[in-house]
Design a protein around this motif. Structure first.
Motif, PDB file in Angstrom:
ATOM      1  N   ALA A 132       0.850  -1.201   0.000  1.00  0.00           N
ATOM      2  CA  ALA A 132       0.000   0.000   0.000  1.00  0.00           C
ATOM      3  C   ALA A 132       0.878   1.240   0.000  1.00  0.00           C
ATOM      4  CB  ALA A 132      -0.915   0.029   1.229  1.00  0.00           C
ATOM      5  N   TYR A 166       3.970  -7.932  -7.922  1.00  0.00           N
ATOM      6  CA  TYR A 166       2.754  -7.236  -7.461  1.00  0.00           C
ATOM      7  C   TYR A 166       1.716  -8.256  -6.962  1.00  0.00           C
ATOM      8  CZ  TYR A 166      -1.711  -4.784  -8.027  1.00  0.00           C
ATOM      9  OH  TYR A 166      -2.975  -4.281  -7.846  1.00  0.00           O
ATOM     10  N   ARG A 167       1.552  -8.328  -5.651  1.00  0.00           N
ATOM     11  CA  ARG A 167       0.647  -9.290  -4.981  1.00  0.00           C
ATOM     12  C   ARG A 167       0.955 -10.740  -5.397  1.00  0.00           C
ATOM     13  NH1 ARG A 167      -0.235  -4.749  -3.303  1.00  0.00           N
ATOM     14  NH2 ARG A 167      -2.257  -3.927  -2.632  1.00  0.00           N
ATOM     15  N   TYR A 198       3.847   8.037  -3.356  1.00  0.00           N
ATOM     16  CA  TYR A 198       2.503   7.627  -3.783  1.00  0.00           C
ATOM     17  C   TYR A 198       1.578   8.839  -3.904  1.00  0.00           C
ATOM     18  CZ  TYR A 198      -1.719   4.829  -4.145  1.00  0.00           C
ATOM     19  OH  TYR A 198      -2.876   4.253  -4.592  1.00  0.00           O
ATOM     20  N   GLY A 242     -10.694  -6.302   1.592  1.00  0.00           N
ATOM     21  CA  GLY A 242      -9.866  -5.266   0.955  1.00  0.00           C
ATOM     22  C   GLY A 242     -10.088  -5.286  -0.548  1.00  0.00           C
ATOM     23  N   SER A 243      -9.076  -4.924  -1.309  1.00  0.00           N
ATOM     24  CA  SER A 243      -9.219  -4.948  -2.770  1.00  0.00           C
ATOM     25  C   SER A 243      -9.585  -6.362  -3.219  1.00  0.00           C
ATOM     26  CB  SER A 243      -7.906  -4.580  -3.451  1.00  0.00           C
ATOM     27  OG  SER A 243      -7.532  -3.279  -3.122  1.00  0.00           O
ATOM     28  N   PHE A 245     -10.048  -7.134  -6.492  1.00  0.00           N
ATOM     29  CA  PHE A 245      -9.369  -7.344  -7.781  1.00  0.00           C
ATOM     30  C   PHE A 245      -7.972  -6.750  -7.734  1.00  0.00           C
ATOM     31  CE2 PHE A 245     -13.945  -6.847  -8.601  1.00  0.00           C
ATOM     32  CZ  PHE A 245     -14.216  -8.048  -9.235  1.00  0.00           C
ATOM     33  N   LYS A 246      -7.105  -7.261  -8.608  1.00  0.00           N
ATOM     34  CA  LYS A 246      -5.792  -6.631  -8.778  1.00  0.00           C
ATOM     35  C   LYS A 246      -5.950  -5.481  -9.750  1.00  0.00           C
ATOM     36  CE  LYS A 246      -2.977 -10.795  -8.619  1.00  0.00           C
ATOM     37  NZ  LYS A 246      -2.040 -11.583  -9.407  1.00  0.00           N
ATOM     38  N   ASN A 247      -5.081  -4.512  -9.649  1.00  0.00           N
ATOM     39  CA  ASN A 247      -5.035  -3.497 -10.694  1.00  0.00           C
ATOM     40  C   ASN A 247      -4.419  -4.141 -11.933  1.00  0.00           C
ATOM     41  OD1 ASN A 247      -6.164  -1.272  -9.347  1.00  0.00           O
ATOM     42  ND2 ASN A 247      -4.244  -0.823  -8.309  1.00  0.00           N
ATOM     43  N   PRO A 266      -6.734   7.075 -14.819  1.00  0.00           N
ATOM     44  CA  PRO A 266      -5.442   7.046 -14.125  1.00  0.00           C
ATOM     45  C   PRO A 266      -4.586   5.882 -14.632  1.00  0.00           C
ATOM     46  CG  PRO A 266      -7.289   6.840 -12.558  1.00  0.00           C
ATOM     47  CD  PRO A 266      -7.854   6.703 -13.940  1.00  0.00           C
ATOM     48  N   TRP A 281     -11.175   2.600 -10.739  1.00  0.00           N
ATOM     49  CA  TRP A 281     -11.674   3.592 -11.706  1.00  0.00           C
ATOM     50  C   TRP A 281     -12.477   2.893 -12.804  1.00  0.00           C
ATOM     51  CZ3 TRP A 281     -11.215   4.696 -16.901  1.00  0.00           C
ATOM     52  CH2 TRP A 281     -11.586   5.982 -17.300  1.00  0.00           C
ATOM     53  N   GLU A 284     -15.794   1.895 -11.512  1.00  0.00           N
ATOM     54  CA  GLU A 284     -16.663   3.069 -11.326  1.00  0.00           C
ATOM     55  C   GLU A 284     -17.242   3.518 -12.668  1.00  0.00           C
ATOM     56  OE1 GLU A 284     -14.998   6.117  -8.844  1.00  0.00           O
ATOM     57  OE2 GLU A 284     -16.628   7.505  -9.311  1.00  0.00           O
ATOM     58  N   GLN A 302     -14.886   2.945  -2.496  1.00  0.00           N
ATOM     59  CA  GLN A 302     -13.723   2.352  -3.169  1.00  0.00           C
ATOM     60  C   GLN A 302     -14.239   1.142  -3.944  1.00  0.00           C
ATOM     61  OE1 GLN A 302     -11.319   1.407  -4.893  1.00  0.00           O
ATOM     62  NE2 GLN A 302      -9.543   1.937  -3.632  1.00  0.00           N
ATOM     63  N   ALA A 303     -14.338   1.302  -5.260  1.00  0.00           N
ATOM     64  CA  ALA A 303     -15.004   0.286  -6.088  1.00  0.00           C
ATOM     65  C   ALA A 303     -14.207  -1.006  -6.221  1.00  0.00           C
ATOM     66  CB  ALA A 303     -15.283   0.873  -7.476  1.00  0.00           C
ATOM     67  N   LEU A 304     -12.972  -1.014  -5.723  1.00  0.00           N
ATOM     68  CA  LEU A 304     -12.176  -2.251  -5.785  1.00  0.00           C
ATOM     69  C   LEU A 304     -12.585  -3.248  -4.708  1.00  0.00           C
ATOM     70  CD1 LEU A 304      -8.308  -1.848  -6.237  1.00  0.00           C
ATOM     71  CD2 LEU A 304      -9.957  -3.162  -7.528  1.00  0.00           C
TER      72      LEU A 304
END
Ligand code: EPU
Length: 343
Positions: A132, A166-167, A198, A242-243, A245-247, A266, A281, A284, A302-304
């Motif tokens: 994070a 990443y994760r 960040y 938490g999230s 999905f992954k980005n 973004p 994003w 959303e 937070q749509a994630l």
């Protein structure tokens, strides 16, 4: 001590608060009691699959788990060595990550402030490579120790052998459910150097009336905690992991094409010239933010994050997950991957 609980409810052991049962649950608090559990498992439950869980903050039970669940309560924080600038601290896999971060800051050991308030046990943090606000836990991991579930033998991995991404880690891939992590050694700094790159962090520091120049680790931790509390639902109040999905990481050409069509999208540079997009994003934009499907909902801030509005089953959450993925795929041609482990 070893606890053996047949036909165990897993409801308290997953932050979604989903009711699911395991054939048997073993909770151990030392390497000895883990070995005792393994002997028991190999004689009585040899045919059943094995699942090792942490705080249950990154998994979704789609059904009852027709197998054996292991959970660690190995505690302990031990300094193994130090130099003028760094300290190497071995932490039991069953310690709570955020409690350790708080303790470390009070001791003057720095590097994990940005990971404050992430719900996770230490062992699971090393599996998931939690991250994070510009920091991933692999940035401060020196070594991971574990015990092989098949033969009880100890093994140690240096951070470079854990294939962190990443994760991602080796423990989520080919070693998934093959080892119980017993300890993680962190390499922390004795000098506080805040990591503020960040987006939005410097602004949040200013908004809190603090100065970047005189910022302390405790202050940074408080700012991070405040951001998380504002955006993310508290699992104690509303089940979530938490999230969800992954980005997504896409090719530069794909990102460029999308950017032309959606100039406000973004995006962040990722490894090998690729581009990371913000799944929140994307979700959303397709209109799912704050929407429900039965007892499952997309969080309204937070749509994630997918949430259990109360009484949702794993299948309810999964149906919502698929509806969101399909909508994003249709509009953007991107199939989101789950960050949460589906069981
Ligand atoms: N955004 C939206 N709508 C949303 C959510 C986000 O437009 O509903 C946009 C934001 O405005 C921003 C961008 O998406 O421009 C990124 O949002 P944010 O900074 O909130 O972070 P994120 O990419 O959504 C990731 C991690 C979080 C971590 C934060 C901060 C993943 C999957 N998630 O979220 O991690 O806390 O960055 O570093 O990488 C977790 O893993 O469980 C988790 C919460």
């Amino acid at each position: 001590m070893l606890q053996i609980i047949p036909d165990a409810s897993l409801r308290q052991l997953n932050t979604f608060g989903i009711e699911a049962r395991a054939k048997v649950l073993f909770i151990y608090d030392s390497e000895e009691s883990l070995l005792e559990a393994l002997t028991h498992i190999h004689t009585t439950y040899a045919q059943l699959p094995l699942l090792h869980i942490g705080d249950g903050s990154n998994l979704l039970f789609l059904n009852d788990y027709e197998g054996v669940v292991l959970k660690s309560q190995i505690k302990g924080i031990n300094v193994i060595r130090e130099t003028d600038d760094e300290i190497f601290v071995e932490v039991g896999a069953g310690e709570t990550c955020d409690e350790f971060i708080d303790y470390a800051i009070q001791q003057g050991w720095y590097g994990m402030e940005n990971l404050s308030l992430i719900p996770s046990q230490i062992g699971a943090a090393a599996v998931q490579n939690i991250g994070a606000y510009g920091v991933e836990v692999c940035d401060v991991i020196e070594e991971v120790k574990g015990i092989c579930l098949a033969d009880g033998k100890e093994h140690a991995w240096q951070a470079k052998d854990c294939r962190y991404g990443y994760r991602e880690s080796i423990f989520k891939e080919e070693l998934w459910c093959r080892y119980a992590i017993t300890h993680v050694t962190f390499r922390l700094n004795k000098i506080f150097t805040p990591k503020l790159q960040y987006g939005g962090l410097v602004r949040a520091i200013e908004d809190a009336g603090l100065s970047e120049k005189t910022l302390t680790a405790n202050e940074l931790r408080d700012v991070i905690i405040n951001i998380r509390r504002t955006k993310l639902p508290d699992p104690a109040e509303q089940g979530n992991a938490g999230s969800f999905f992954k980005n997504p990481i896409v090719s530069a050409s794909k990102a460029e094409a999308l950017q032309k069509e959606f100039p406000a999208m973004p995006s962040y540079p990722a490894q090998e010239g690729k581009v990371k997009l913000a799944a929140g994003w994307l979700i959303e934009q397709v209109g799912w933010k704050g929407k429900s499907l039965g007892a499952a909902a997309v969080h309204d801030r937070q749509a994630l994050v997918l949430v259990n509005k109360g009484g949702a089953t794993g299948q309810d959450i999964y149906r919502l997950c698929q509806a969101v993925r399909n909508a994003v795929s249709e509009r953007f041609g991107i199939m989101l991957e789950t960050e949460v482990n589906l069981l």
